[in-house]
Design a protein around this motif. Sequence first.
Motif, PDB file in Angstrom:
ATOM      1  N   ALA A   1       0.813  -1.214   0.000  1.00 53.86           N
ATOM      2  CA  ALA A   1       0.000   0.000   0.000  1.00 53.86           C
ATOM      3  C   ALA A   1       0.847   1.265   0.000  1.00 53.86           C
ATOM      4  CB  ALA A   1      -0.928  -0.002   1.210  1.00 53.86           C
ATOM      5  N   GLY A   2       2.183   1.099  -0.103  1.00 59.92           N
ATOM      6  CA  GLY A   2       3.067   2.254  -0.195  1.00 59.92           C
ATOM      7  C   GLY A   2       3.409   2.877   1.140  1.00 59.92           C
ATOM      8  N   ALA A   3       3.592   2.047   2.181  1.00 62.16           N
ATOM      9  CA  ALA A   3       3.803   2.578   3.526  1.00 62.16           C
ATOM     10  C   ALA A   3       5.114   3.335   3.686  1.00 62.16           C
ATOM     11  CB  ALA A   3       3.757   1.431   4.541  1.00 62.16           C
ATOM     12  N   PHE A   4       6.160   2.955   2.937  1.00 65.51           N
ATOM     13  CA  PHE A   4       7.469   3.569   3.078  1.00 65.51           C
ATOM     14  C   PHE A   4       7.906   4.235   1.770  1.00 65.51           C
ATOM     15  CE2 PHE A   4       8.232   0.024   6.268  1.00 65.51           C
ATOM     16  CZ  PHE A   4       8.072   0.849   7.383  1.00 65.51           C
ATOM     17  N   PRO A   5       8.726   5.273   1.848  1.00 66.94           N
ATOM     18  CA  PRO A   5       9.288   5.870   0.620  1.00 66.94           C
ATOM     19  C   PRO A   5      10.134   4.835  -0.130  1.00 66.94           C
ATOM     20  CG  PRO A   5       9.632   7.312   2.510  1.00 66.94           C
ATOM     21  CD  PRO A   5       9.137   6.011   3.063  1.00 66.94           C
ATOM     22  N   ALA A   6      10.121   4.891  -1.440  1.00 63.91           N
ATOM     23  CA  ALA A   6      10.822   3.901  -2.253  1.00 63.91           C
ATOM     24  C   ALA A   6      12.331   3.984  -2.095  1.00 63.91           C
ATOM     25  CB  ALA A   6      10.438   4.078  -3.724  1.00 63.91           C
ATOM     26  N   ASP A   7      12.858   5.161  -1.740  1.00 66.64           N
ATOM     27  CA  ASP A   7      14.313   5.348  -1.661  1.00 66.64           C
ATOM     28  C   ASP A   7      14.829   5.318  -0.227  1.00 66.64           C
ATOM     29  OD1 ASP A   7      13.165   7.700  -0.799  1.00 66.64           O
ATOM     30  OD2 ASP A   7      14.547   9.022  -1.856  1.00 66.64           O
ATOM     31  N   LEU A   8      14.102   4.669   0.681  1.00 68.42           N
ATOM     32  CA  LEU A   8      14.432   4.733   2.101  1.00 68.42           C
ATOM     33  C   LEU A   8      15.664   3.896   2.453  1.00 68.42           C
ATOM     34  CD1 LEU A   8      13.517   5.746   4.922  1.00 68.42           C
ATOM     35  CD2 LEU A   8      12.146   3.652   5.110  1.00 68.42           C
TER      36      LEU A   8
END
Length: 289
Positions: free
Chosen positions: A278-285
């Motif tokens: 569901a996109g909980a974290f930024p993709a570049d984390l």
Amino acid sequence: MTTAALDPRAGRRCASALNTLHALHYFAPELGREAQALGITHPKAVNFAMRAAALGAAGPGTVAATFYNYKYEAVARHVPAVWRTAAPEQVLAARARAVDAMLRRLLGDEAVASAEMAEAARLALRAAEACTRHARPLYAAHADLAVPEEPHLAYFHAATLLREYRGDGHLIALVSAELDGLEALVTHTATGRGFTPRWQLATRGWSQEDWEAAHARLRERGLLDGSGGLTDRGAALREEIEQHTDRLDRAPYEHLGPEGVARLTELTSGFVRTALAAGAFPADLIGKG
């Protein structure tokens, strides 16, 4: 209490899943909205307040010490001033509202009300029964809070207890390894499993000059190579730190037992996968660069 043998890696896997579940709320827009309603608007102030509120109106020294890898001056810019904006009790109530809304958004109302959620809460709370307060300040502060009645909030509360219990023990391991807070960040990033340098600098308050100076110290110790990667000695030290942390963190998972740990890991990993999708974290984390 169970006496069955438990593979230490099983406890680490369960702890990792619970830590990821706990970390979801730091990136949730609901947390920022609830904080803003209290008058807390700076992102760093939100982070410090939400995680430290269980300690009461703590000063910057206490917060920097228990958080370990944040620059003291970055903490002192917002603490204790944040407690003049909102009392810790108000912040804790706001965090609970944010977590409730976040879990419903990421997992769905059906999952929140499911038998699996209630089972996960029971298992996590049972594991937390074996945690002890000595030398565990963030765990101890959260252990003094009441357990919420709603299963999904009780589950998040238990995940927080277990996360902070392991985290407090991890700091003991880092001190034993003679890594300061920034050096701990740099070496973790070098494993490829930590936040990227951009996220570390943005959230922890360190400058690029601080980061480069830490690199230089670690190279002098033979822990990093010229390109910033871990040497064999550095990789061995990071694994030694994790094993030390595992030993200090074994009580709750031994108490829960192999079957309970396996089931809690399965349930938590499932919830985490749904949240990540569901996109909980930024993709570049996460990553080295």
